[in-house]
Enzyme design. Structure first.
Site, mmCIF file in Angstrom:
data_model
loop_
_atom_site.group_PDB
_atom_site.id
_atom_site.type_symbol
_atom_site.label_atom_id
_atom_site.label_comp_id
_atom_site.label_asym_id
_atom_site.label_seq_id
_atom_site.Cartn_x
_atom_site.Cartn_y
_atom_site.Cartn_z
ATOM 1 N N HIS A 17 43.002 37.310 49.708
ATOM 2 C CA HIS A 17 41.603 37.093 49.948
ATOM 3 C C HIS A 17 41.099 37.045 51.346
ATOM 4 O O HIS A 17 40.258 37.809 51.856
ATOM 5 C CB HIS A 17 41.230 35.918 49.448
ATOM 6 C CG HIS A 17 41.019 35.776 48.010
ATOM 7 N ND1 HIS A 17 41.837 34.760 47.277
ATOM 8 C CD2 HIS A 17 40.892 36.749 46.793
ATOM 9 C CE1 HIS A 17 41.983 34.862 45.864
ATOM 10 N NE2 HIS A 17 41.398 36.025 45.662
ATOM 11 N N LYS A 41 36.095 30.891 32.240
ATOM 12 C CA LYS A 41 37.802 30.772 32.893
ATOM 13 C C LYS A 41 37.927 29.393 33.299
ATOM 14 O O LYS A 41 37.234 28.839 33.987
ATOM 15 C CB LYS A 41 37.669 31.756 34.191
ATOM 16 C CG LYS A 41 38.713 32.588 34.389
ATOM 17 C CD LYS A 41 38.744 33.569 35.562
ATOM 18 C CE LYS A 41 39.802 34.337 36.115
ATOM 19 N NZ LYS A 41 39.459 35.010 37.250
ATOM 20 N N ARG A 90 43.664 45.953 44.627
ATOM 21 C CA ARG A 90 45.021 45.629 44.932
ATOM 22 C C ARG A 90 46.114 46.974 44.401
ATOM 23 O O ARG A 90 46.788 47.432 45.143
ATOM 24 C CB ARG A 90 45.841 44.497 44.302
ATOM 25 C CG ARG A 90 45.196 43.224 45.075
ATOM 26 C CD ARG A 90 45.737 41.990 43.929
ATOM 27 N NE ARG A 90 44.941 41.842 42.845
ATOM 28 C CZ ARG A 90 45.151 41.241 41.855
ATOM 29 N NH1 ARG A 90 45.693 39.972 42.119
ATOM 30 N NH2 ARG A 90 44.562 41.185 40.728
ATOM 31 N N SER A 129 45.933 34.714 42.591
ATOM 32 C CA SER A 129 46.011 33.506 42.546
ATOM 33 C C SER A 129 47.005 32.691 41.440
ATOM 34 O O SER A 129 47.247 31.621 41.383
ATOM 35 C CB SER A 129 44.356 32.788 42.474
ATOM 36 O OG SER A 129 43.795 33.351 43.739
HETATM 37 O O1 PNS Z 1 38.051 36.802 41.261
HETATM 38 P P1 PNS Z 1 37.340 37.158 39.944
HETATM 39 O O2 PNS Z 1 37.523 36.351 38.867
HETATM 40 O O3 PNS Z 1 37.903 38.467 39.696
HETATM 41 O O4 PNS Z 1 35.893 37.507 40.101
HETATM 42 C C1 PNS Z 1 34.994 38.091 38.930
HETATM 43 C C2 PNS Z 1 33.546 38.176 39.559
HETATM 44 C C3 PNS Z 1 33.385 36.617 40.196
HETATM 45 C C4 PNS Z 1 33.301 39.032 40.672
HETATM 46 C C5 PNS Z 1 32.624 38.517 38.371
HETATM 47 O O5 PNS Z 1 33.340 37.927 37.148
HETATM 48 C C6 PNS Z 1 31.309 38.177 38.490
HETATM 49 O O6 PNS Z 1 30.622 38.883 39.228
HETATM 50 N N1 PNS Z 1 30.726 37.187 37.579
HETATM 51 C C7 PNS Z 1 29.289 37.061 37.517
HETATM 52 C C8 PNS Z 1 28.660 37.368 36.056
HETATM 53 C C9 PNS Z 1 28.253 38.677 36.172
HETATM 54 O O7 PNS Z 1 27.281 39.016 37.027
HETATM 55 N N2 PNS Z 1 28.545 39.365 35.027
HETATM 56 C C10 PNS Z 1 28.154 40.899 35.014
HETATM 57 C C11 PNS Z 1 29.048 41.796 35.689
HETATM 58 S S1 PNS Z 1 29.611 42.927 34.255
#
Ligand code: PNS
Length: 164
Positions: A17, A41, A90, A129
């Site tokens: 990150h 989550k 990645r 993570s």
């Molecule tokens: O580190 P992560 O868990 O891969 O991050 C995922 C994240 C936070 C980028 C994604 O889950 C997100 O943007 N969630 C917010 C909810 C949202 O906007 N969902 C619609 C997208 S399909």
């Protein structure tokens, strides 16, 4: 001013990150790293703990801010008047999910929110993570993966939980 949001779980922040944050901060005028309150989550660290660790890890980057958000990313980005999201890729396995999310955000925002992908530095392409947490849980050496204060926080968290 070119602004971007780097959203994620950051549970906890890793060198992978941090590599993305540094590279984004060199390109954008302002980068807001934002931790999602994710009801779907379960996390090891609270959002406040994750924000605190990110602040410590980015304290030498003056154009990086740390924040948290809940709900849809498009709404959060709009509230901040930001039109660009940063995500790291990645490997090809990340691509399908990231493509889906970025296309959905673009559609839902009526073209107002774009995603810029940074390909992870090869030395961090294996890092996640989740694997860091597993290594720390079994008291392995996480020093190649996270800053020392994150390694200490992991050890403290698992000791506090009695490694249950
Ligand atoms: O580190 P992560 O868990 O891969 O991050 C995922 C994240 C936070 C980028 C994604 O889950 C997100 O943007 N969630 C917010 C909810 C949202 O906007 N969902 C619609 C997208 S399909």
């Amino acid at each position: 001013m070119k602004k971007a949001i780097y959203p994620g779980s950051f549970d906890p922040v890793t060198y992978g990150h941090l590599d993305i944050i540094k590279r984004a901060a060199a390109i954008f005028d302002e980068v807001t790293v934002s931790v999602l309150y994710n009801v779907k989550k379960s996390s090891l660290f609270s959002v406040d703990e994750r924000v605190k660790m990110l602040k410590e890890a980015t304290k030498d980057l003056p154009n990086v801010k740390v924040d948290s958000f809940s709900g849809l990313l498009i709404d959060y980005a709009k509230s901040k008047d930001v039109h660009c999201v940063i995500r790291g890729l990645r490997a090809i396995t990340d691509f399908e999910y990231e493509l889906q999310v970025s296309q959905t955000n673009h559609l839902l925002s009526h073209g107002d929110l774009d995603t810029v992908f940074f390909t992870t530095d090869l030395q961090y392409s294996y890092l996640s993570s989740s694997s860091v947490k597993e290594i720390a849980y079994f008291q392995g050496d996480v020093s190649p993966c996270v800053p020392d204060f994150v390694a200490d926080a992991l050890e403290a968290k698992y000791a506090e939980q009695d490694r249950k």
